[in-house]
Design an enzyme around this catalytic site. Structure first.
Site, PDB file in Angstrom:
ATOM      1  N   ASP A   9       0.873  -1.187   0.000  1.00  0.00           N
ATOM      2  CA  ASP A   9       0.000   0.000   0.000  1.00  0.00           C
ATOM      3  C   ASP A   9       0.901   1.225   0.000  1.00  0.00           C
ATOM      4  OD1 ASP A   9      -1.888   2.098   0.662  1.00  0.00           O
ATOM      5  OD2 ASP A   9      -3.235   0.522   1.394  1.00  0.00           O
ATOM      6  N   ASP A  53      -2.969  -3.292  -2.430  1.00  0.00           N
ATOM      7  CA  ASP A  53      -3.851  -2.153  -2.629  1.00  0.00           C
ATOM      8  C   ASP A  53      -4.004  -1.872  -4.121  1.00  0.00           C
ATOM      9  OD1 ASP A  53      -5.421   0.056  -1.750  1.00  0.00           O
ATOM     10  OD2 ASP A  53      -3.750   1.378  -2.260  1.00  0.00           O
ATOM     11  N   GLU A 370      21.026 -58.000 -18.335  1.00  0.00           N
ATOM     12  CA  GLU A 370      20.172 -59.090 -18.795  1.00  0.00           C
ATOM     13  C   GLU A 370      19.727 -59.997 -17.652  1.00  0.00           C
ATOM     14  OE1 GLU A 370      24.463 -60.603 -19.480  1.00  0.00           O
ATOM     15  OE2 GLU A 370      23.378 -58.713 -19.390  1.00  0.00           O
TER      16      GLU A 370
END
Length: 454
Positions: A9, A53, A370
């Site tokens: 603000d 604000d 494998e």
């Protein structure tokens, strides 16, 4: 739940007043006196909520909000616009700029703290998902490129016994979304299990308890993550506060403004798409962490956790655990003669045959290279050996088609079998005995099954 809140603000007195109120409720407060400072603080401090604000010189609150929501690093932070304006157009403009809520001065303390608590819970969920997703990225389990977000249009469930009001909401939302109406909570709960992107519920319904319906959505695992937009009468303060307390995501006052309805619905669906994206990435990372990407079988990491628990159960008097350790005979020769691409084809086909020849309770795993493992819960050595022989015959009895079916390869395997011993809870001992049996099978001519005698 506490939180770090950024108050923005240009009037110092307003900042100090909000700071005092929030600090008294044990929130940590950051402050900024203009839009540019607010953007810098948000980027560096990553607050949990921003109280912003609207009427500021230079860059106003709408512009700051857009900038925050356009930045990937701050778009997830909830923004509450605070202003002396109470016009419909300003409220809609704020929501369309990406704000999560719009509070009018003088600020109602009860409403302020209710919204802060609600948005703090939401932010905590998103932060946890973002943190887990980031961990997945660091581990290489999630690609660096961001997934494309789905469109804003979604499936919206309207739960309201006021037919005219529900129809009006449905008409307004059908421009962009796919709304469906339900007048009873029983039918609505079934529909909400989805998939649904947003539930709009009339909290003041006459024929059912809208608050209880919202609470049921939150308690049901299938619907607890679906956003809920509650239609409320702002004069009914206790009901409004209770709605926020039980987990309603947003509120829409009567009489319903079509543009505000559209803006709030769009915000909730957009946020759901974002959290769904994070959850999907999390699910993907968990899956990748325990899955071998070539064969689709579980990997060694997953097997280690599973076999440990099974061995402990067996040691405490449960059924024995058997283990097959399998090795593809002369796999190096396949790679050397046909290339690694063909070798990968063999591994994938072998994994498919393996998975189709075990029971539902068994765990087939690619152990490495494998080598493969099958963990067999509740299985005696005799049964494990019989299954191993069946797998061996299935592999040897039918050649592998590779290179698009142009080549037929005869493949054989050697298998070592071991079973847990009374009182044994060490998985490594079981693996070692299976490995010794496999070594004997290979050294005595391959293409055979050898069981390790207890």
């Amino acid at each position: 739940m506490s939180a770090r809140i950024l108050v923005v603000d240009d009037i110092e007195a307003n900042v100090r007043l909000l700071e005092a109120k929030l600090s008294a409720e044990y929130y940590e407060v950051l402050t900024a006196g203009d839009g540019a400072t607010a953007l810098a603080v948000a980027a560096s401090e990553k607050p949990d909520i921003i109280l912003l604000d609207v009427m500021m010189p230079g860059m106003d609150g709408f512009q700051v909000c857009r900038r925050l929501k356009d930045d990937p690093e701050t778009r997830h932070i909830p923004v509450v616009l605070v202003t002396a304006l109470d016009g419909r157009s300003d409220r809609v403009a704020g929501l369309e700029a990406g704000a999560d809520e719009f509070l009018t001065k003088p600020i109602d303390d009860v409403m302020l703290f209710a919204r802060v608590r609600s948005l703090t819970r939401l932010k905590a969920v998103i932060d946890e998902l973002r943190e887990r997703e980031a961990s997945g990225r660091r581990m290489g389990l999630i690609g660096a490129a961001a997934a494309r977000m789905a469109g804003t249009g979604g499936r919206v469930l309207i739960v309201d016994d006021h037919e005219r009001q529900a129809t009006r909401i449905c008409t307004e939302l059908s421009i962009e979304h796919r709304p469906v109406m339900e007048a009873t909570p029983e039918a609505a709960l079934l529909t909400a299990r989805g998939p649904v992107d947003l539930v709009i519920v009339n909290i003041g319904a006459k024929t059912f308890d809208g608050l209880r319906f919202a609470a049921n959505l939150r308690s049901d695992e299938a619907t607890r993550n679906v956003p809920v937009l509650a239609i409320v009468d702002f004069d009914e303060r206790p009901r409004l506060m209770k709605a926020l307390e039980i987990g309603v995501n947003d509120i829409l006052g009567k009489p319903i403004d079509p543009q505000e309805l559209a803006a709030r619905a769009k915000t909730q669906i957009r946020r759901k798409r974002y959290t769904d994206y994070l959850r999907d990435n999390l699910d993907q990372s968990l899956e990748l962490a325990v899955t071998d990407q070539l064969t689709g079988l579980h990997n060694r990491r997953y097997m280690t956790g599973q076999i440990g628990a099974l061995m402990k159960r067996a040691a405490m008097g449960g059924e024995p655990v058997s283990l097959l350790l399998l090795d593809i005979d002369h796999f190096k020769k396949i790679n050397d003669s046909f290339g690694h691409d063909v070798g990968d084809e063999v591994l994938k086909e072998f994994a498919a045959r393996l998975a189709s020849n075990v029971r539902a309770i068994d765990l087939p795993v690619r152990y490495g290279g494998e080598e493969f493992v099958i963990v067999m819960p509740d299985t005696q050595m005799l049964d494990a050996r019989r299954i191993a022989e069946r797998i061996r015959l299935h592999v040897a009895g039918s050649p592998f088609r590779v290179m698009g079916g142009q080549e037929l390869l005869s493949v054989t395997i050697s298998i070592g079998v071991a079973a847990s011993q009374a009182g044994e809870d060490d998985a490594q001992g079981l693996l070692k005995r299976a490995d010794e049996a496999l070594y004997e099978a290979k050294s005595s001519g391959r293409n055979r099954v050898i069981a390790h005698a207890a």
